[in-house]
Write an enzyme that holds these catalytic residues in place. Structure first.
Site, PDB file in Angstrom:
ATOM      1  N   ASP A  18       0.845  -1.249   0.051  1.00  0.00           N
ATOM      2  CA  ASP A  18      -0.221  -0.117   0.112  1.00  0.00           C
ATOM      3  C   ASP A  18       1.034   1.254  -0.239  1.00  0.00           C
ATOM      4  O   ASP A  18       1.242   1.867   1.024  1.00  0.00           O
ATOM      5  CB  ASP A  18      -1.065  -0.036   1.322  1.00  0.00           C
ATOM      6  N   GLU A  97      -6.598   5.181  -8.305  1.00  0.00           N
ATOM      7  CA  GLU A  97      -8.026   5.869  -7.871  1.00  0.00           C
ATOM      8  C   GLU A  97      -8.514   7.071  -8.688  1.00  0.00           C
ATOM      9  O   GLU A  97      -7.693   8.219  -8.859  1.00  0.00           O
ATOM     10  CB  GLU A  97      -7.911   6.151  -6.377  1.00  0.00           C
ATOM     11  N   LYS A 133      -9.749   2.131  -9.015  1.00  0.00           N
ATOM     12  CA  LYS A 133     -10.204   2.208  -7.715  1.00  0.00           C
ATOM     13  C   LYS A 133     -11.120   3.320  -7.449  1.00  0.00           C
ATOM     14  O   LYS A 133     -11.045   4.381  -7.689  1.00  0.00           O
ATOM     15  CB  LYS A 133      -8.937   2.653  -6.795  1.00  0.00           C
ATOM     16  N   THR A 158     -13.345   0.704  -3.207  1.00  0.00           N
ATOM     17  CA  THR A 158     -12.472   1.205  -1.887  1.00  0.00           C
ATOM     18  C   THR A 158     -13.494   1.591  -0.897  1.00  0.00           C
ATOM     19  O   THR A 158     -14.593   2.135  -1.172  1.00  0.00           O
ATOM     20  CB  THR A 158     -11.401   1.971  -2.368  1.00  0.00           C
ATOM     21  N   PHE A 180     -12.187  -1.561   4.938  1.00  0.00           N
ATOM     22  CA  PHE A 180     -11.251  -0.841   5.850  1.00  0.00           C
ATOM     23  C   PHE A 180     -11.125  -1.531   7.343  1.00  0.00           C
ATOM     24  O   PHE A 180     -12.290  -1.470   7.773  1.00  0.00           O
ATOM     25  CB  PHE A 180     -11.456   0.546   5.880  1.00  0.00           C
TER      26      PHE A 180
END
Length: 334
Positions: A18, A97, A133, A158, A180
């Site tokens: 990440d 993203e 994303k 996400t 998450f």
């Protein structure tokens, strides 16, 4: 010789780094890499990546005479350049993203996603190696539905904080979801303190476990990648998941430890008599039902709003850096 915890985890779960700092990747030999607006902002501020910032600025200036169009073009170029450099160093995929400013605009999300894929193609990168994303709002999930089914563009949904988002993502045919973990549990520490949220009691761990069991029991092909994973406890409980994206700090800690990482999650144990159950769409064409489910899930609603605001702020800061660089480059050119 005892394997370190990272190598043990790698035996059960695909490791995803990440970070946008592609120079750090060789140390961890990941399969895939994810980026987000915060990672891009952090990397863009590093002097060693100033060449990417300048290249993106020049690209933006060349694309249009209009400032807003220059800003968007420069940002897309920046994102794709980071992604292309990442893909030179890994065997798998990277996630890029869509700007959070489009979180509530289905058509804009589709347009920007297609522009990202087209730009990757100009860099010689196949769309099979890119996950677009998208924040998991109603509009984002509907955009992903179109991208996946009409354009064959793979999406990483996400900011998943609820089972409802994951259910709709699967119904929409999304390639991957990113629940998450730690950020989900954060809400409970803040709003319902003095309780034990370790181990399987952690709301973030419970969320992922619930999504995993639902997907595997119904033979849903959407991949699950745990995100926002901070502690060794969270890592060990989710070992066996399809993928896990970890920041450099957590990866380094795993490399320095030899704590056992066994397969906590096992798809074979979830299946009922080895046969998947048929699941009917719940939210796919029912916007009011989805929005009500999210509204009633206060932790998910609060954390989704927070995540979007964080990503919006990071995107604005990155765009400001690009604008400053464009102004500087334009001054030199004149």
């Amino acid at each position: 010789m005892t394997l370190d915890s990272l190598e043990q985890l790698r035996q059960h779960t695909t490791i995803v780094v990440d970070s946008a700092d592609f120079d750090a990747l060789p140390r961890y030999t990941p399969q895939d890499v994810t980026t987000n607006p915060l990672h891009i902002l952090t990397a863009t501020q590093l002097p060693k990546f100033d060449w990417i910032l300048e290249d993106a600025a020049r690209y933006g200036l060349a694309k249009s005479q209009q400032a807003a169009e220059q800003d968007e073009a420069a940002l897309l170029k920046l994102l794709v350049t980071f992604g292309t450099e990442i893909l030179k160093r890994i065997p798998g995929r990277t996630s890029t993203e869509v700007d959070a400013i489009h979180s509530f605009d289905e058509e804009a999300t589709i347009r920007v996603a297609r522009e990202i894929i087209a730009l990757y193609d100009q860099h010689g990168v196949s769309k099979e190696r890119v996950l677009i994303k998208i924040v998991s709002t109603w509009e984002g999930l509907q955009a992903a539905r179109v991208l996946e089914n009409e354009y064959g563009i793979h999406c990483n949904m996400t900011a998943i904080f609820s089972f409802h988002q994951a259910a709709l993502a699967a119904e929409a045919g999304c390639t991957l979801v990113s629940p998450f973990v730690a950020r989900t549990t954060d809400w409970y520490y803040k709003n319902k303190p003095q309780r034990d949220y370790t181990g399987w009691k952690g709301p973030g761990v419970k969320l992922v476990d619930g999504i995993y069991k639902h997907y595997k029991a119904h033979d849903i092909k959407t991949e699950i990648m745990a995100a926002s994973v901070r502690t060794m406890d969270e890592v060990s409980k989710l070992s066996g998941l399809d993928l896990m994206t970890l920041n450099v700090g957590t990866l380094t800690e795993l490399q320095s430890e030899t704590l056992p990482m066994t397969k906590s999650l096992d798809a074979a144990k979830v299946m009922t008599n080895g046969h998947a159950k048929v699941v009917k769409p719940v939210f796919l064409d029912n916007e009011p039902k989805f929005r009500l489910a999210m509204f009633l899930d206060q932790p998910a609603t609060d954390k989704l709003d927070e995540a979007i605001r964080i990503f919006l702020d990071a995107g604005k800061q990155t765009s400001a850096l690009l604008r400053a660089k464009m102004d500087k480059v334009a001054g030199i050119l004149t």
